[in-house]
Design an enzyme around this catalytic site. Structure first.
Site, PDB file in Angstrom:
ATOM      1  N   LEU A 155       0.897  -1.156   0.000  1.00  0.00           N
ATOM      2  CA  LEU A 155       0.000   0.000   0.000  1.00  0.00           C
ATOM      3  C   LEU A 155       0.928   1.194   0.000  1.00  0.00           C
ATOM      4  CD1 LEU A 155      -2.888  -0.497   2.623  1.00  0.00           C
ATOM      5  CD2 LEU A 155      -3.120  -0.128   0.169  1.00  0.00           C
ATOM      6  N   ASP A 156       0.719   2.151  -0.899  1.00  0.00           N
ATOM      7  CA  ASP A 156       1.680   3.245  -0.950  1.00  0.00           C
ATOM      8  C   ASP A 156       1.626   4.076   0.330  1.00  0.00           C
ATOM      9  OD1 ASP A 156      -0.049   5.607  -1.289  1.00  0.00           O
ATOM     10  OD2 ASP A 156      -0.508   4.784  -3.263  1.00  0.00           O
ATOM     11  N   LYS A 157       2.646   4.863   0.522  1.00  0.00           N
ATOM     12  CA  LYS A 157       2.839   5.579   1.786  1.00  0.00           C
ATOM     13  C   LYS A 157       1.675   6.500   2.117  1.00  0.00           C
ATOM     14  CE  LYS A 157       6.601   7.850   4.260  1.00  0.00           C
ATOM     15  NZ  LYS A 157       8.021   8.277   4.173  1.00  0.00           N
ATOM     16  N   ASN A 158       1.031   7.035   1.097  1.00  0.00           N
ATOM     17  CA  ASN A 158      -0.076   7.975   1.302  1.00  0.00           C
ATOM     18  C   ASN A 158      -1.443   7.297   1.327  1.00  0.00           C
ATOM     19  OD1 ASN A 158       1.646  10.238   1.400  1.00  0.00           O
ATOM     20  ND2 ASN A 158       1.761  10.290  -0.834  1.00  0.00           N
ATOM     21  N   SER A 159      -1.453   5.974   1.379  1.00  0.00           N
ATOM     22  CA  SER A 159      -2.702   5.217   1.485  1.00  0.00           C
ATOM     23  C   SER A 159      -2.733   4.492   2.828  1.00  0.00           C
ATOM     24  CB  SER A 159      -2.820   4.200   0.349  1.00  0.00           C
ATOM     25  OG  SER A 159      -2.800   4.833  -0.907  1.00  0.00           O
TER      26      SER A 159
END
Length: 231
Positions: A102-106
């Site tokens: 999951l990307d850092k901003n999710s």
């Protein structure tokens, strides 16, 4: 293993023999613990060396399957040089690793395990594993947003596979993906002129995020594990 484990149980749980067979080889004097011949009542403690006919017997590692509600700002990497790496955040040691990203901003559901045998199986795009997300964008969704998203969007040199989109509000929708391209939902929305302002994964296959609090984790239930590894 603070209180130790009986030597026959240690041998059987390592996978080398049954409990009954362990009793026999112990009685035959074929097992040592830290160089001393073991007896049936001997207990094994953390760090002790168990040998059978001179060969080490290693404990079988317990398989761990964890669901984490990943907060924003945590990176799904095992690289400990990253100060925001998910391994240090979880604090369960370095033998555990995330299934996918999951990307850092999710935020939202990420699974972690020490069972390397299932990771590649779960991550193969052709297996079509479902992943469900809640998404908010920066402006009102157009009437044709759902049909365009479901029909496929050209990103990263290919057209995305068909997906399922449910519009839940003027700026929000749910989406079920069957593939996992890099930053896929964000790129799909960007192609249509939207910027994702919030993205949360709420399901991976049969595993639901549910009411798990942000930053909290739980062990998967035996039923969840059976469904997960049985695929």
């Amino acid at each position: 293993m603070d209180e130790g484990i009986r030597i026959n149980k240690y041998l059987s749980s390592s996978g080398m023999c049954s409990r009954r067979e362990a009793d026999v080889i112990i009685q035959n004097g074929e097992v040592t613990v830290d160089g001393k011949v073991a007896e049936n009542g001997t207990r094994v403690f953390e760090g002790q060396v168990v040998l059978y006919k001179g060969q080490p017997v290693l404990p079988k590692e317990e398989k761990i399957y964890i669901a984490l509600h990943k907060p924003l700002g945590i990176t799904c990497t095992t690289d400990r040089r990253d100060p925001d790496n998910i391994i240090d955040f979880l604090g369960l040691g370095d033998r555990i690793f995330p299934i996918g990203r999951l990307d850092k901003n999710s935020s939202g559901l990420i699974l972690l395990t020490n069972d390397g045998s299932i990771v590649n199986q779960l991550l193969r795009a052709e297996n079509g594993h479902e992943k469900e997300y809640e998404v908010r964008v920066d402006k009102k969704l157009a009437p044709d947003f759902q049909s365009k998203m479901e029909g496929g969007i050209p990103i990263l040199g290919q057209v995305t596979l068909p997906c399922e989109v449910t519009v839940t509000g003027p700026h929000t929708f749910k989406i079920i993906l069957h593939q996992g391209l890099n930053r896929q939902i964000r790129r799909m929305c960007e192609y249509l002129g939207y910027r994702v302002v919030k993205l949360r994964r709420i399901r991976f296959l049969n595993i639901m995020l549910g009411n798990l609090k942000v930053g909290a984790h739980r062990r998967l239930t035996s039923e969840e594990v059976r469904n997960l590894i049985g695929r």
